[in-house]
Design a protein around this motif. Structure first.
Motif, mmCIF file in Angstrom:
data_model
loop_
_atom_site.group_PDB
_atom_site.id
_atom_site.type_symbol
_atom_site.label_atom_id
_atom_site.label_comp_id
_atom_site.label_asym_id
_atom_site.label_seq_id
_atom_site.Cartn_x
_atom_site.Cartn_y
_atom_site.Cartn_z
ATOM 1 N N HIS A 9 0.848 -1.193 0.000
ATOM 2 C CA HIS A 9 0.000 0.000 0.000
ATOM 3 C C HIS A 9 0.887 1.249 0.000
ATOM 4 C CE1 HIS A 9 -3.291 -2.695 1.141
ATOM 5 N NE2 HIS A 9 -2.466 -3.183 2.049
ATOM 6 N N PRO A 10 1.454 1.608 -1.148
ATOM 7 C CA PRO A 10 2.417 2.713 -1.193
ATOM 8 C C PRO A 10 1.860 4.064 -0.757
ATOM 9 C CG PRO A 10 2.049 1.785 -3.389
ATOM 10 C CD PRO A 10 1.233 0.992 -2.427
ATOM 11 N N ASP A 11 0.541 4.202 -0.724
ATOM 12 C CA ASP A 11 -0.061 5.481 -0.332
ATOM 13 C C ASP A 11 -0.246 5.613 1.185
ATOM 14 O OD1 ASP A 11 -1.924 3.355 -0.535
ATOM 15 O OD2 ASP A 11 -3.585 4.786 -0.487
ATOM 16 N N ARG A 12 0.030 4.564 1.940
ATOM 17 C CA ARG A 12 -0.176 4.582 3.392
ATOM 18 C C ARG A 12 0.974 5.297 4.099
ATOM 19 N NH1 ARG A 12 -4.028 0.370 4.350
ATOM 20 N NH2 ARG A 12 -5.427 0.714 2.600
ATOM 21 N N ILE A 13 0.638 5.996 5.162
ATOM 22 C CA ILE A 13 1.638 6.654 5.999
ATOM 23 C C ILE A 13 1.927 5.737 7.177
ATOM 24 C CG2 ILE A 13 2.138 8.626 7.486
ATOM 25 C CD1 ILE A 13 0.147 10.223 5.735
ATOM 26 N N ALA A 32 -0.515 10.979 21.617
ATOM 27 C CA ALA A 32 -1.166 12.270 21.379
ATOM 28 C C ALA A 32 -0.425 13.056 20.299
ATOM 29 C CB ALA A 32 -1.241 13.077 22.670
ATOM 30 N N ASP A 33 0.911 13.018 20.326
ATOM 31 C CA ASP A 33 1.701 13.726 19.320
ATOM 32 C C ASP A 33 1.461 13.130 17.931
ATOM 33 O OD1 ASP A 33 3.829 15.574 18.387
ATOM 34 O OD2 ASP A 33 4.930 13.686 18.054
ATOM 35 N N LEU A 34 1.474 11.808 17.833
ATOM 36 C CA LEU A 34 1.214 11.164 16.541
ATOM 37 C C LEU A 34 -0.188 11.501 16.046
ATOM 38 C CD1 LEU A 34 2.768 7.632 17.137
ATOM 39 C CD2 LEU A 34 3.588 9.357 15.525
ATOM 40 N N ASP A 35 -1.159 11.450 16.929
ATOM 41 C CA ASP A 35 -2.545 11.758 16.566
ATOM 42 C C ASP A 35 -2.659 13.183 16.032
ATOM 43 O OD1 ASP A 35 -5.367 11.061 16.485
ATOM 44 O OD2 ASP A 35 -5.596 12.422 18.182
ATOM 45 N N ARG A 36 -1.997 14.109 16.705
ATOM 46 C CA ARG A 36 -2.039 15.514 16.289
ATOM 47 C C ARG A 36 -1.354 15.693 14.936
ATOM 48 N NH1 ARG A 36 1.655 18.942 16.156
ATOM 49 N NH2 ARG A 36 3.050 17.806 17.525
ATOM 50 N N GLY A 40 -5.113 12.032 13.137
ATOM 51 C CA GLY A 40 -5.846 10.832 13.554
ATOM 52 C C GLY A 40 -4.999 9.597 13.340
ATOM 53 N N ILE A 41 -5.356 8.554 14.042
ATOM 54 C CA ILE A 41 -4.643 7.277 13.941
ATOM 55 C C ILE A 41 -5.662 6.208 13.565
ATOM 56 C CG2 ILE A 41 -3.330 5.521 15.193
ATOM 57 C CD1 ILE A 41 -2.291 7.774 17.019
#
Length: 66
Positions: A9-13, A32-36, A40-41
């Motif tokens: 899935h090359p478009d996934r982060i 929280a930092d990743l979510d911000r 979203g996660i």
């Protein structure tokens, strides 16, 4: 795992974060930092490795927080 996800899935982060699972405040801060930053996660994969504490210490620490 990151390479495998990107291959399929090359478009996934995919973000990686190192943290100490026995440090509840630190875990919450990293998530929280990743979510911000990501807006979203969708999935959170945890993989605990070896460290200074014992598994029972980590489990008891998390159980105390629940």
């Amino acid at each position: 795992m990151r390479a495998e996800i990107h291959a399929r899935h090359p478009d996934r982060i995919v973000e990686l974060a190192e943290l100490d699972v026995t440090d509840g405040a630190g875990v919450h801060a990293v998530i929280a930092d990743l979510d911000r930053r990501l807006g979203g996660i969708d999935r959170l994969v945890t993989n605990a490795g070896s460290g200074a504490g014992t598994l029972s210490d980590a489990v008891n620490s998390w159980a105390d927080r629940l």
